[in-house]
Design a protein around this motif. Structure first.
Motif, short mmCIF file in Angstrom:
data_model
loop_
_atom_site.label_atom_id
_atom_site.label_comp_id
_atom_site.label_asym_id
_atom_site.label_seq_id
_atom_site.Cartn_x
_atom_site.Cartn_y
_atom_site.Cartn_z
N LYS A 88 -26.42 86.51 -3.05
CA LYS A 88 -27.36 85.99 -4.06
C LYS A 88 -27.95 87.14 -4.88
O LYS A 88 -28.11 87.01 -6.11
CB LYS A 88 -28.48 85.21 -3.38
CG LYS A 88 -28.02 83.87 -2.82
CD LYS A 88 -29.15 83.21 -2.05
CE LYS A 88 -28.61 82.06 -1.21
NZ LYS A 88 -29.61 81.59 -0.25
N SER A 94 -27.91 87.90 -8.92
CA SER A 94 -29.13 88.21 -9.68
C SER A 94 -28.97 89.51 -10.46
O SER A 94 -29.59 89.70 -11.50
CB SER A 94 -30.33 88.34 -8.74
OG SER A 94 -30.59 87.11 -8.12
N GLN A 142 -26.05 79.91 -6.87
CA GLN A 142 -27.02 80.88 -7.40
C GLN A 142 -26.96 80.93 -8.92
O GLN A 142 -28.00 81.02 -9.58
CB GLN A 142 -26.75 82.26 -6.79
CG GLN A 142 -27.84 83.28 -7.07
CD GLN A 142 -29.16 82.91 -6.42
OE1 GLN A 142 -29.22 82.12 -5.49
NE2 GLN A 142 -30.23 83.48 -6.94
N ARG A 182 -28.93 78.19 -10.36
CA ARG A 182 -30.38 78.38 -10.21
C ARG A 182 -30.94 79.34 -11.23
O ARG A 182 -32.14 79.34 -11.50
CB ARG A 182 -30.66 78.94 -8.81
CG ARG A 182 -31.17 77.86 -7.89
CD ARG A 182 -31.43 78.40 -6.52
NE ARG A 182 -30.87 77.44 -5.58
CZ ARG A 182 -30.53 77.69 -4.35
NH1 ARG A 182 -30.70 78.89 -3.87
NH2 ARG A 182 -30.05 76.76 -3.59
N GLU A 183 -30.10 80.23 -11.76
CA GLU A 183 -30.64 81.29 -12.62
C GLU A 183 -30.62 80.91 -14.09
O GLU A 183 -30.02 79.97 -14.49
CB GLU A 183 -29.86 82.58 -12.39
CG GLU A 183 -30.08 83.07 -10.97
CD GLU A 183 -29.66 84.52 -10.76
OE1 GLU A 183 -29.07 85.11 -11.66
OE2 GLU A 183 -29.94 85.04 -9.69
#
Ligand code: FES
Length: 56
Positions: free
Chosen positions: A15, A19, A52, A55-56
């Protein structure tokens, strides 16, 4: 949770790699070495990367 047992790589590390800009298994493989040995973790790693990214 360990995702890649060959290299002791956790979901948190994957994750964090997303990011930091990784967006594919190839990217995370290059950064962490995930899925470059037995390959059994590849499917789970891809799922974590996709979750992930959403989600970003
Ligand atoms: Fe990841 Fe084997 S468990 S390469």
């Amino acid at each position: 949770m360990y995702v890649c047992l060959c290299h002791a790589i956790t979901d948190t590390q994957i994750k964090n790699a997303v990011s930091q800009g990784d967006s594919s298994l190839a990217d995370v493989k290059k950064r962490l070495g995930v899925a470059d040995q037995c390959g059994k973790c590849a499917r789970m790693a891809v799922q974590i990367i996709q979750n992930q990214l959403e989600r970003e």
